[in-house]
Design a protein around this motif. Sequence first.
Motif, PDB file in Angstrom:
ATOM      1  N   PHE A   1      -1.230   9.465 -10.985  1.00 49.81           N
ATOM      2  CA  PHE A   1      -2.385  10.087 -10.818  1.00 49.81           C
ATOM      3  C   PHE A   1      -2.588  11.313 -10.532  1.00 49.81           C
ATOM      4  CE2 PHE A   1      -7.107  10.084  -9.617  1.00 49.81           C
ATOM      5  CZ  PHE A   1      -7.430   9.666 -10.694  1.00 49.81           C
TER       6      PHE A   1
ATOM      7  N   TYR B   1       0.867  -1.023   0.049  1.00 52.45           N
ATOM      8  CA  TYR B   1      -0.071  -0.014   0.144  1.00 52.45           C
ATOM      9  C   TYR B   1       0.830   1.390   0.028  1.00 52.45           C
ATOM     10  CZ  TYR B   1      -4.443  -2.637   0.753  1.00 52.45           C
ATOM     11  OH  TYR B   1      -5.473  -3.718   0.276  1.00 52.45           O
TER      12      TYR B   1
ATOM     13  N   TYR C   1       1.644   1.740  -3.739  1.00 51.42           N
ATOM     14  CA  TYR C   1       0.537   2.190  -4.297  1.00 51.42           C
ATOM     15  C   TYR C   1       0.257   3.596  -4.077  1.00 51.42           C
ATOM     16  CZ  TYR C   1      -2.153  -2.186  -5.200  1.00 51.42           C
ATOM     17  OH  TYR C   1      -2.535  -3.412  -5.609  1.00 51.42           O
TER      18      TYR C   1
ATOM     19  N   PRO D   1      -6.371  -6.584  -1.635  1.00 53.74           N
ATOM     20  CA  PRO D   1      -7.393  -5.993  -1.828  1.00 53.74           C
ATOM     21  C   PRO D   1      -7.162  -4.537  -2.313  1.00 53.74           C
ATOM     22  CG  PRO D   1      -7.284  -6.963   0.326  1.00 53.74           C
ATOM     23  CD  PRO D   1      -5.882  -7.208  -0.384  1.00 53.74           C
ATOM     24  N   GLY D   2      -8.037  -4.239  -3.299  1.00 52.66           N
ATOM     25  CA  GLY D   2      -7.970  -2.918  -3.983  1.00 52.66           C
ATOM     26  C   GLY D   2      -7.181  -2.793  -4.977  1.00 52.66           C
ATOM     27  N   ARG D   3      -6.550  -3.956  -5.600  1.00 49.22           N
ATOM     28  CA  ARG D   3      -5.827  -3.945  -6.805  1.00 49.22           C
ATOM     29  C   ARG D   3      -6.278  -3.337  -8.004  1.00 49.22           C
ATOM     30  NH1 ARG D   3      -5.814  -8.328  -9.875  1.00 49.22           N
ATOM     31  NH2 ARG D   3      -4.474  -8.029 -11.840  1.00 49.22           N
ATOM     32  N   ARG D   4      -7.415  -3.726  -8.171  1.00 48.43           N
ATOM     33  CA  ARG D   4      -8.352  -3.268  -9.545  1.00 48.43           C
ATOM     34  C   ARG D   4      -8.594  -1.805  -9.509  1.00 48.43           C
ATOM     35  NH1 ARG D   4      -9.977  -5.915 -13.521  1.00 48.43           N
ATOM     36  NH2 ARG D   4      -9.480  -7.969 -13.301  1.00 48.43           N
ATOM     37  N   ILE D   5      -8.694  -1.117  -8.262  1.00 47.32           N
ATOM     38  CA  ILE D   5      -9.002   0.215  -8.397  1.00 47.32           C
ATOM     39  C   ILE D   5      -7.610   0.881  -8.588  1.00 47.32           C
ATOM     40  CG2 ILE D   5      -9.435   2.209  -6.854  1.00 47.32           C
ATOM     41  CD1 ILE D   5     -11.325   0.310  -5.249  1.00 47.32           C
ATOM     42  N   PHE D   6      -6.398   0.535  -7.903  1.00 52.47           N
ATOM     43  CA  PHE D   6      -5.193   0.928  -8.364  1.00 52.47           C
ATOM     44  C   PHE D   6      -4.939   0.960  -9.720  1.00 52.47           C
ATOM     45  CE2 PHE D   6      -0.451   0.308  -8.559  1.00 52.47           C
ATOM     46  CZ  PHE D   6      -0.264   1.576  -8.070  1.00 52.47           C
ATOM     47  N   GLN D   7      -5.395  -0.438 -10.169  1.00 57.70           N
ATOM     48  CA  GLN D   7      -5.055  -0.491 -11.754  1.00 57.70           C
ATOM     49  C   GLN D   7      -5.818   0.533 -12.691  1.00 57.70           C
ATOM     50  OE1 GLN D   7      -6.486  -4.210 -13.572  1.00 57.70           O
ATOM     51  NE2 GLN D   7      -4.456  -4.974 -13.780  1.00 57.70           N
ATOM     52  N   GLY D   8      -6.995   0.904 -12.254  1.00 59.46           N
ATOM     53  CA  GLY D   8      -7.689   1.732 -12.942  1.00 59.46           C
ATOM     54  C   GLY D   8      -7.188   2.967 -13.125  1.00 59.46           C
ATOM     55  N   MET D   9      -6.560   3.368 -11.736  1.00 60.10           N
ATOM     56  CA  MET D   9      -5.915   4.767 -11.621  1.00 60.10           C
ATOM     57  C   MET D   9      -4.809   4.922 -12.628  1.00 60.10           C
ATOM     58  SD  MET D   9      -6.377   5.392  -7.548  1.00 60.10           S
ATOM     59  CE  MET D   9      -5.416   6.895  -7.457  1.00 60.10           C
ATOM     60  N   MET D  10      -3.995   3.698 -12.550  1.00 58.52           N
ATOM     61  CA  MET D  10      -2.768   3.879 -13.360  1.00 58.52           C
ATOM     62  C   MET D  10      -3.229   3.726 -14.992  1.00 58.52           C
ATOM     63  SD  MET D  10      -0.046   3.890 -11.286  1.00 58.52           S
ATOM     64  CE  MET D  10      -1.141   4.807 -10.575  1.00 58.52           C
ATOM     65  N   LEU D  11      -4.296   3.597 -15.255  1.00 59.87           N
ATOM     66  CA  LEU D  11      -4.710   3.366 -16.720  1.00 59.87           C
ATOM     67  C   LEU D  11      -4.907   5.074 -17.039  1.00 59.87           C
ATOM     68  CD1 LEU D  11      -7.245   0.735 -17.363  1.00 59.87           C
ATOM     69  CD2 LEU D  11      -5.413   1.401 -18.967  1.00 59.87           C
TER      70      LEU D  11
ATOM     71  N   MET E   1       1.964  -4.206  -9.131  1.00 60.25           N
ATOM     72  CA  MET E   1       0.443  -4.564  -9.551  1.00 60.25           C
ATOM     73  C   MET E   1      -0.092  -5.572  -9.670  1.00 60.25           C
ATOM     74  SD  MET E   1       0.274  -1.503 -12.646  1.00 60.25           S
ATOM     75  CE  MET E   1      -1.323  -1.426 -12.971  1.00 60.25           C
TER      76      MET E   1
ATOM     77  N   GLN F   1     -12.136  -1.080 -17.681  1.00 54.65           N
ATOM     78  CA  GLN F   1     -10.595  -1.307 -17.530  1.00 54.65           C
ATOM     79  C   GLN F   1      -9.940  -2.462 -18.417  1.00 54.65           C
ATOM     80  OE1 GLN F   1      -8.983  -2.212 -13.874  1.00 54.65           O
ATOM     81  NE2 GLN F   1     -10.365  -0.832 -12.810  1.00 54.65           N
TER      82      GLN F   1
END
Lengths: 271, 317
Positions: A20, A9, A12, B126-136, B121, A258
Amino acid sequence: MTKRLGGVYAAYLVFAVVFFGPVLFMLWSSLRNNVDITGSLFDIGSPLTLENFTNLFERFAFGRYIANSFIVAGGSTILGLVLGAPAAYVIVRRKLAALGFVTLLARMAPGVLFVLPLFVLSIRVGGPDSVALNYTLLIVAHLIITLPLCIWLLVPFFEEIPISIEESTLIDGANAWQRFRRIALPLALPGLSVALTLSFIFSWNYFLFALALANERTLPLTVIAFNFIGQGSNDFGGLMAASTLISAPALLLTVFAQRWLVRGITGGAVK
Amino acid sequence: MSDLMTKRPAASGSATADPEAEAPPRRRRRVDPTARGVWPFALPAVLVTAVLVLVPVAYTIWLSVSDRQSDGTNAGFLGFANYAEMFGNPEFWNSLKITLFLFVVCLLVETVLGLALGYVMSLDVPGRRIFQGMMLVPAITASVAVGLVWLLIMDPSLGAANQILTKVGIDPVVWLGDPDIAPWSIALVDIWQWTPFMALIISAGIRSLPEEPFEAAAIDGASGWRTAWNIGLPLLRPVLTVAMLLRTVDLVRFFDTIYIMTQGGPVNSTNTLNVYGYNAGFVDHEPSYAAALQIALLVLVIGIAGAFTWFRQRAAR
């Protein structure tokens, strides 16, 4: 385990701030007064306003540029789908991989290469004088982006349709076109919606063709925002509001699609 | 390309765009639904692609060997004068140098950083998908918006970048106004925009790696770094190559962000071949010379892409 989670995290957070952060900065700046934007970055308590956005529509007729973007991106997307869907279908059913590869070449060639010939053509046919002709030219130019994208996105969807379903209609004597239209196409509907959304966004974002080819009345959002830099270089709020408008379709899409997005930008290189 | 839906690990090479490498086993078919009538389906798309791609290329080649003026007159065949002018022009060599500089710097940094980010990545938290979306987001945001935001961030006096630097006690940087720094600033923006994209591909690659070699290494007591270097990286090579190839093609024809942020300046320090070619055609109004530049760029794209493909095939053997 918890220690490892904490580490992930922390990573992250760092990456999110770096990658971002500038996007958040854009959104935030679009809602601030110019005085505050050019003031301190750390003055986070400054009042927010929608004035930058209303200005765009009242003073710079952004409504028309948005409409132009819609016409060009929408037109090239529909044309890309109409041409791309049957092509993707035969690529799958007849294993014409080479054909798919050729269409991808269109995406790899440098864009400026297309601009000179298209510009000459545009002048020959009177593109700069006629609104309708200019729209047509822009839409056709954007096909260079949308057609390969549509084909590449649709191929996996047609591959998922079991051939037995199509075979069962042979008894009814349906021809290839009927099978495509009545069976394959409806079954590939999710794929069509993905291709529609993604090629719309890519066409919407594309800058170069419109920069060189659009006339005053067909300018899309991207080019008018760029022209903004010269005119009112101190209107950072306006610039950021314009950037936010340009980014809106892509930002909305990220929330929904996505997985397909990755496939769209990688041209099918990664699953 | 017909292997798009086969669920095989990427490490076996299925994550390549190579159409022949991974054709799925042919299904047994009694009838072929399109046995007659391939062309009605494919012809429109083929024709359009041919007209859209081949005609412009052919016309640009013709332009480059003829003497077209900006007023539309064309004095006809000229031979290779435009190319001679190009090779004799120091500005061409400068552009080539900048193109290659940006290519090497961006590709290297994006690959190395992309590996790190891609590893993060790929972890199941937990939260991996949200992070992935931000990175896109950087990769699909319109280049115009990216360019404008970074213009504001890199503004010499008011920009966020210099405000942060000043806060931590570093002298402000003239990001885009100094010919020595501007190419690095442009590289920074490209790295910002495309590293997450690299990471997405790499993380997909990491997640599809087989587990056994790593388990074996763990039993042998190999350290994490050693395992990553000696086992992970070689297994990832096909995915890495594809990702790098995709970036290569884009980097050689790099245009949008540069044009928006500097238009090739200051003092031509960010004038890549693509920007140079555009300016020659649309600002200096020398269509034939611009055409020669475009052909040179096309040759460069094909050359680098070809070298990559050759390298990949050799490595696969």
